[in-house]
Design a protein around this motif. Sequence first.
Motif, mmCIF file in Angstrom:
data_model
loop_
_atom_site.group_PDB
_atom_site.id
_atom_site.type_symbol
_atom_site.label_atom_id
_atom_site.label_comp_id
_atom_site.label_asym_id
_atom_site.label_seq_id
_atom_site.Cartn_x
_atom_site.Cartn_y
_atom_site.Cartn_z
ATOM 1 N N SER A 89 -1.943 9.132 -3.081
ATOM 2 C CA SER A 89 -3.171 9.758 -2.595
ATOM 3 C C SER A 89 -2.901 11.178 -2.090
ATOM 4 O O SER A 89 -3.782 12.031 -2.121
ATOM 5 C CB SER A 89 -3.823 8.914 -1.510
ATOM 6 O OG SER A 89 -3.054 8.939 -0.324
ATOM 7 N N CYS A 101 -1.089 -2.601 -6.793
ATOM 8 C CA CYS A 101 -2.154 -2.292 -5.837
ATOM 9 C C CYS A 101 -2.595 -0.831 -5.935
ATOM 10 O O CYS A 101 -3.735 -0.506 -5.621
ATOM 11 C CB CYS A 101 -1.702 -2.609 -4.411
ATOM 12 S SG CYS A 101 -1.635 -4.375 -4.077
ATOM 13 N N ALA A 102 -1.700 0.046 -6.358
ATOM 14 C CA ALA A 102 -2.038 1.466 -6.504
ATOM 15 C C ALA A 102 -2.703 1.751 -7.844
ATOM 16 O O ALA A 102 -3.397 2.752 -7.992
ATOM 17 C CB ALA A 102 -0.774 2.314 -6.365
ATOM 18 N N THR A 105 -4.977 1.858 -11.231
ATOM 19 C CA THR A 105 -6.381 1.754 -11.619
ATOM 20 C C THR A 105 -6.494 1.070 -12.980
ATOM 21 O O THR A 105 -7.555 0.598 -13.347
ATOM 22 C CB THR A 105 -7.040 3.152 -11.696
ATOM 23 O OG1 THR A 105 -6.293 3.969 -12.592
ATOM 24 C CG2 THR A 105 -7.083 3.792 -10.308
ATOM 25 N N SER A 126 3.406 -3.199 -5.126
ATOM 26 C CA SER A 126 2.817 -1.956 -4.631
ATOM 27 C C SER A 126 2.208 -1.145 -5.769
ATOM 28 O O SER A 126 1.130 -0.572 -5.629
ATOM 29 C CB SER A 126 3.881 -1.139 -3.885
ATOM 30 O OG SER A 126 3.292 -0.049 -3.228
ATOM 31 N N ALA A 151 0.811 -1.216 0.000
ATOM 32 C CA ALA A 151 0.000 0.000 0.000
ATOM 33 C C ALA A 151 0.844 1.266 0.000
ATOM 34 O O ALA A 151 0.311 2.369 -0.069
ATOM 35 C CB ALA A 151 -0.926 -0.007 1.216
ATOM 36 N N GLU A 196 -2.504 13.146 -5.687
ATOM 37 C CA GLU A 196 -3.338 12.816 -6.837
ATOM 38 C C GLU A 196 -4.128 14.002 -7.384
ATOM 39 O O GLU A 196 -4.442 14.045 -8.573
ATOM 40 C CB GLU A 196 -4.265 11.648 -6.536
ATOM 41 C CG GLU A 196 -5.352 11.938 -5.527
ATOM 42 C CD GLU A 196 -6.178 10.703 -5.211
ATOM 43 O OE1 GLU A 196 -6.195 9.759 -6.025
ATOM 44 O OE2 GLU A 196 -6.789 10.690 -4.139
ATOM 45 N N GLY A 227 0.417 3.599 -3.152
ATOM 46 C CA GLY A 227 -0.943 4.141 -3.158
ATOM 47 C C GLY A 227 -1.116 5.258 -2.142
ATOM 48 O O GLY A 227 -1.764 6.274 -2.425
ATOM 49 N N GLU A 228 -0.540 5.101 -0.961
ATOM 50 C CA GLU A 228 -0.644 6.143 0.062
ATOM 51 C C GLU A 228 0.070 7.425 -0.366
ATOM 52 O O GLU A 228 -0.454 8.516 -0.185
ATOM 53 C CB GLU A 228 -0.079 5.641 1.391
ATOM 54 C CG GLU A 228 -1.018 4.716 2.110
ATOM 55 C CD GLU A 228 -0.576 4.404 3.526
ATOM 56 O OE1 GLU A 228 0.482 4.905 3.962
ATOM 57 O OE2 GLU A 228 -1.300 3.662 4.190
ATOM 58 N N ARG A 232 -5.709 -3.941 -3.011
ATOM 59 C CA ARG A 232 -6.685 -3.716 -4.072
ATOM 60 C C ARG A 232 -6.138 -4.281 -5.373
ATOM 61 O O ARG A 232 -5.017 -3.984 -5.769
ATOM 62 C CB ARG A 232 -6.944 -2.214 -4.227
ATOM 63 C CG ARG A 232 -8.149 -1.903 -5.094
ATOM 64 C CD ARG A 232 -8.364 -0.407 -5.229
ATOM 65 N NE ARG A 232 -7.358 0.245 -6.058
ATOM 66 C CZ ARG A 232 -7.251 0.096 -7.375
ATOM 67 N NH1 ARG A 232 -8.080 -0.714 -8.016
ATOM 68 N NH2 ARG A 232 -6.326 0.722 -8.053
#
Length: 195
Positions: free
Chosen positions: A36, A62-63, A65, A59, A29, A39, A32-33, A101
């Motif tokens: 965020s 998972c980040a 889309t 990682s 994660a 973004e 992704g963190e 994710r």
Amino acid sequence: MPGNLELMEFEHETPKAMIAGSTETMFFARIGEVLSEIESFYDIVVIDCPPQLGFLTMSALCAATSVLITVHPQMLDVMSMSQFLSMTSELMAVVENAGGRTSYDWMRYLVTRFEPNDGPQSQMTGFMRAIFGNRMLQNAMVKSTAISDAGVTKQTLYEVERSQFIRGTYDRAMDSLSLVNAEIEEMIRRVWGRK
């Protein structure tokens, strides 16, 4: 984030952070963190991962889309990609069970370094199209000295001067690049609800 040695820092820093307990975030994660937090400044972030199953790739997956998988249309490369994707799938199942994710707006295969006059490459591309169907981009990125030469100077084809190349070489590469990018842009616009 272009694929380069600086991205490898992530591979070394992630286990250090895990051992030191300096992060409560699961390794998958971390990207992704960070994304965020920034973004709102970007429409699109592209992360070019090496074909390895390390912290960075897990990682980034998972980040992500959306996922674009590049493949050179030769038997050894396709077999290697197949094995890599099989192992990635197994690891991503473990990551998903741990809360990662793993759903995407789209996932596509892009044929790269394609030589249209190479019979075996054309056959392999046809074979992949038969197997993957609409999961493959319709356009392939042709092999071109213009692209390699631009890369040597750490530039894209869009940044170099056309006069630096033989006109036909540059134009063929630019046409191919533009078709591939237009196809990717169309998928992104569909996800955004724009046509």
